[in-house]
Design a protein around this motif. Structure first.
Motif, PDB file in Angstrom:
ATOM      1  N   VAL A 167     -40.606  84.961  21.551  1.00 29.77           N
ATOM      2  CA  VAL A 167     -41.197  85.929  20.627  1.00 29.77           C
ATOM      3  C   VAL A 167     -41.720  87.113  21.420  1.00 29.77           C
ATOM      4  N   THR A 168     -41.950  88.217  20.733  1.00 31.17           N
ATOM      5  CA  THR A 168     -42.540  89.396  21.348  1.00 31.17           C
ATOM      6  C   THR A 168     -44.030  89.428  21.053  1.00 31.17           C
ATOM      7  N   GLY A 169     -44.797  89.916  22.007  1.00 28.53           N
ATOM      8  CA  GLY A 169     -46.237  89.965  21.857  1.00 28.53           C
ATOM      9  C   GLY A 169     -46.748  91.164  21.100  1.00 28.53           C
ATOM     10  N   HIS A 170     -45.877  92.108  20.769  1.00 25.88           N
ATOM     11  CA  HIS A 170     -46.336  93.248  19.977  1.00 25.88           C
ATOM     12  C   HIS A 170     -45.192  93.790  19.142  1.00 25.88           C
ATOM     13  N   ALA A 171     -45.538  94.343  18.004  1.00 27.57           N
ATOM     14  CA  ALA A 171     -44.551  94.918  17.100  1.00 27.57           C
ATOM     15  C   ALA A 171     -44.165  96.314  17.579  1.00 27.57           C
ATOM     16  N   ALA A 172     -43.156  96.890  16.927  1.00 24.56           N
ATOM     17  CA  ALA A 172     -42.674  98.218  17.331  1.00 24.56           C
ATOM     18  C   ALA A 172     -43.776  99.258  17.266  1.00 24.56           C
ATOM     19  N   SER A 173     -44.713  99.096  16.340  1.00 24.24           N
ATOM     20  CA  SER A 173     -45.803 100.052  16.189  1.00 24.24           C
ATOM     21  C   SER A 173     -46.923  99.827  17.189  1.00 24.24           C
ATOM     22  N   GLY A 174     -46.814  98.748  17.982  1.00 27.24           N
ATOM     23  CA  GLY A 174     -47.868  98.420  18.926  1.00 27.24           C
ATOM     24  C   GLY A 174     -48.894  97.474  18.348  1.00 27.24           C
ATOM     25  N   ALA A 175     -48.764  97.148  17.058  1.00 22.11           N
ATOM     26  CA  ALA A 175     -49.694  96.239  16.406  1.00 22.11           C
ATOM     27  C   ALA A 175     -49.326  94.793  16.717  1.00 22.11           C
ATOM     28  N   GLU A 176     -50.140  93.884  16.232  1.00 21.33           N
ATOM     29  CA  GLU A 176     -49.869  92.460  16.417  1.00 21.33           C
ATOM     30  C   GLU A 176     -48.566  92.099  15.697  1.00 21.33           C
ATOM     31  N   PRO A 177     -47.703  91.295  16.305  1.00 19.05           N
ATOM     32  CA  PRO A 177     -46.424  90.959  15.682  1.00 19.05           C
ATOM     33  C   PRO A 177     -46.610  90.102  14.435  1.00 19.05           C
ATOM     34  N   ASN A 188     -44.871  69.782  20.414  1.00 11.48           N
ATOM     35  CA  ASN A 188     -43.606  69.440  21.068  1.00 11.48           C
ATOM     36  C   ASN A 188     -42.564  70.542  20.977  1.00 11.48           C
ATOM     37  N   GLN A 189     -43.013  71.753  21.193  1.00  9.14           N
ATOM     38  CA  GLN A 189     -42.104  72.880  21.319  1.00  9.14           C
ATOM     39  C   GLN A 189     -42.724  73.873  22.289  1.00  9.14           C
ATOM     40  N   THR A 190     -41.877  74.687  22.894  1.00  5.71           N
ATOM     41  CA  THR A 190     -42.330  75.705  23.844  1.00  5.71           C
ATOM     42  C   THR A 190     -42.235  77.078  23.193  1.00  5.71           C
ATOM     43  N   VAL A 191     -43.298  77.852  23.333  1.00  8.73           N
ATOM     44  CA  VAL A 191     -43.309  79.226  22.828  1.00  8.73           C
ATOM     45  C   VAL A 191     -43.436  80.164  24.026  1.00  8.73           C
ATOM     46  N   VAL A 192     -42.459  81.037  24.197  1.00 10.85           N
ATOM     47  CA  VAL A 192     -42.469  82.020  25.280  1.00 10.85           C
ATOM     48  C   VAL A 192     -42.768  83.380  24.686  1.00 10.85           C
ATOM     49  N   ILE A 193     -43.828  84.018  25.175  1.00 13.10           N
ATOM     50  CA  ILE A 193     -44.236  85.319  24.642  1.00 13.10           C
ATOM     51  C   ILE A 193     -43.931  86.400  25.665  1.00 13.10           C
ATOM     52  N   TYR A 194     -43.013  87.289  25.309  1.00 14.74           N
ATOM     53  CA  TYR A 194     -42.710  88.467  26.122  1.00 14.74           C
ATOM     54  C   TYR A 194     -43.664  89.592  25.716  1.00 14.74           C
ATOM     55  N   MET A 195     -44.061  90.399  26.681  1.00 14.12           N
ATOM     56  CA  MET A 195     -44.885  91.592  26.420  1.00 14.12           C
ATOM     57  C   MET A 195     -46.144  91.231  25.636  1.00 14.12           C
ATOM     58  N   GLY A 196     -46.781  90.130  26.022  1.00 15.29           N
ATOM     59  CA  GLY A 196     -47.931  89.662  25.282  1.00 15.29           C
ATOM     60  C   GLY A 196     -49.239  89.687  26.048  1.00 15.29           C
ATOM     61  N   VAL A 197     -49.263  90.298  27.222  1.00 15.43           N
ATOM     62  CA  VAL A 197     -50.484  90.292  28.033  1.00 15.43           C
ATOM     63  C   VAL A 197     -51.638  90.971  27.299  1.00 15.43           C
ATOM     64  N   SER A 198     -51.387  92.141  26.728  1.00  7.64           N
ATOM     65  CA  SER A 198     -52.471  92.888  26.079  1.00  7.64           C
ATOM     66  C   SER A 198     -52.898  92.276  24.755  1.00  7.64           C
ATOM     67  N   THR A 199     -52.076  91.423  24.186  1.00  6.94           N
ATOM     68  CA  THR A 199     -52.413  90.799  22.899  1.00  6.94           C
ATOM     69  C   THR A 199     -52.649  89.299  23.040  1.00  6.94           C
ATOM     70  N   ALA A 200     -52.895  88.836  24.269  1.00  9.72           N
ATOM     71  CA  ALA A 200     -53.037  87.395  24.517  1.00  9.72           C
ATOM     72  C   ALA A 200     -54.161  86.774  23.707  1.00  9.72           C
ATOM     73  N   ALA A 201     -55.282  87.473  23.585  1.00 10.99           N
ATOM     74  CA  ALA A 201     -56.415  86.922  22.850  1.00 10.99           C
ATOM     75  C   ALA A 201     -56.062  86.697  21.385  1.00 10.99           C
ATOM     76  N   GLY A 202     -55.415  87.666  20.779  1.00 18.88           N
ATOM     77  CA  GLY A 202     -55.019  87.529  19.388  1.00 18.88           C
ATOM     78  C   GLY A 202     -53.988  86.447  19.177  1.00 18.88           C
ATOM     79  N   ILE A 203     -53.036  86.358  20.109  1.00 18.03           N
ATOM     80  CA  ILE A 203     -51.997  85.339  20.002  1.00 18.03           C
ATOM     81  C   ILE A 203     -52.596  83.940  20.106  1.00 18.03           C
ATOM     82  N   ALA A 204     -53.466  83.747  21.080  1.00 23.28           N
ATOM     83  CA  ALA A 204     -54.105  82.440  21.242  1.00 23.28           C
ATOM     84  C   ALA A 204     -54.910  82.076  19.996  1.00 23.28           C
ATOM     85  N   ALA A 205     -55.656  83.040  19.457  1.00 25.76           N
ATOM     86  CA  ALA A 205     -56.465  82.783  18.272  1.00 25.76           C
ATOM     87  C   ALA A 205     -55.597  82.419  17.074  1.00 25.76           C
ATOM     88  N   ARG A 206     -54.481  83.121  16.924  1.00 21.84           N
ATOM     89  CA  ARG A 206     -53.563  82.846  15.815  1.00 21.84           C
ATOM     90  C   ARG A 206     -52.977  81.441  15.928  1.00 21.84           C
TER      91      ARG A 206
END
Length: 282
Positions: A167-177, A188-206
């Motif tokens: 998955v991508t860590g940000h949408a085209a507009s720069g907002a949360e995906p 029991n699944q792996t999630v790989v987040i590309y370009m997600g460093v700046s949105t890591a907090a939001g992704i983890a919370a979600r």
């Protein structure tokens, strides 16, 4: 004539090439995956395409070692992209590729990783097709494969990861995906987040909010496969703190199979849910 535009000063976004007019051979565009950074992970087909290039239009993350594999006479054009700082808009890149090919040149669009994994290769392919330019795609090793392999943490693993999702860590507009967080939160699944460093907090919370345990193993890999690769082993709850120390291109990987990366270093056994351990690759 005082306002006449100086010669050889084309408008931005346009490509002007000289030379005698007349019948031209058809040029081609090659969308080539350069891999994650290690030159030895370049495919043989990618190498052959580079060696035939008249023009190399490359990402900023492509190493000089790989660029040097192109002929010395080949023109090299950097279209480096960084967050909020693009040297060329995507539309300009599309027009550039088409214009060079229409001049009869062999054009290599050299991309980090794989052209079709968050590399905008599909947009460039469409532009070439619309212009009637022949376009070839050479797949490359995407960063997630190199990151998991170097860390000894398989992206799929019987009993721990029956699926892997990129998955991508940000949408085209720069907002949360806009992602299916409930589906990504399943165990029991792996999630790989590309370009997600700046949105890591939001992704983890979600993910935690959708039901994924904060203690789920996680891995941050910066500059995967390169000499300066850096890994931070952590958990989903510790992901935001781990991402804060990252400055280069990085992947966030969450999933039970990442426990193999943790277990490979005895000193990190029994880490608390928010603890991180940094590993540098030499």
């Amino acid at each position: 004539m005082r306002n006449r535009k100086p010669e050889n000063q084309p408008a931005r976004g346009l490509v002007v090439l000289g030379g005698a007019r007349g019948p031209r051979r058809a040029g081609e565009v090659w969308l080539v995956g350069a891999g994650p950074g290690d030159p030895e992970l370049l495919t043989i087909k990618a190498l052959k395409a580079l060696q035939r290039a008249d023009v190399v239009v490359h990402d900023g993350l492509v190493s000089g070692e790989i660029l040097d594999l192109a002929p010395s006479a080949a023109r090299r054009i950097s279209v480096a992209k960084r967050k909020s700082r693009h040297s060329y808009a995507q539309g300009e890149i599309n027009r550039m590729l088409v214009a060079f090919a229409q001049e009869g040149l062999n054009v290599v669009r050299l991309k980090g990783g794989d052209p079709f994994i968050f590399g905008r290769g599909g947009e460039e392919l469409e532009a070439c097709r619309e212009a009637g330019v022949e376009c070839h795609v050479v797949p490359g090793v995407t960063a997630a494969l190199a990151a998991g392999a170097n860390a000894g943490a398989p992206l799929t693993h019987r009993g721990a990861a029956q699926a892997v999702t990129f998955v991508t860590g940000h949408a085209a507009s720069g907002a949360e995906p806009d992602l299916d967080w409930e589906s990504l939160a399943k165990v029991n699944q792996t999630v790989v987040i590309y370009m997600g460093v700046s949105t890591a907090a939001g992704i983890a919370a979600r993910l935690i909010g959708a039901g994924r345990a904060g203690s789920t193993p996680a891995l941050v890999v910066e500059n995967a496969s390169r000499a300066d690769e850096r890994r931070i082993v952590t958990t989903l709850a510790g992901l935001p703190a781990a991402a804060e120390s990252v400055h280069g291109p990085a992947l966030l990987i969450v999933g039970e199979a990442m426990s193999l990366a943790l277990a490979s270093t005895p000193a990190i056994e029994g880490l608390a849910a928010t603890s991180n351990l940094e590993l540098r690759v030499k």
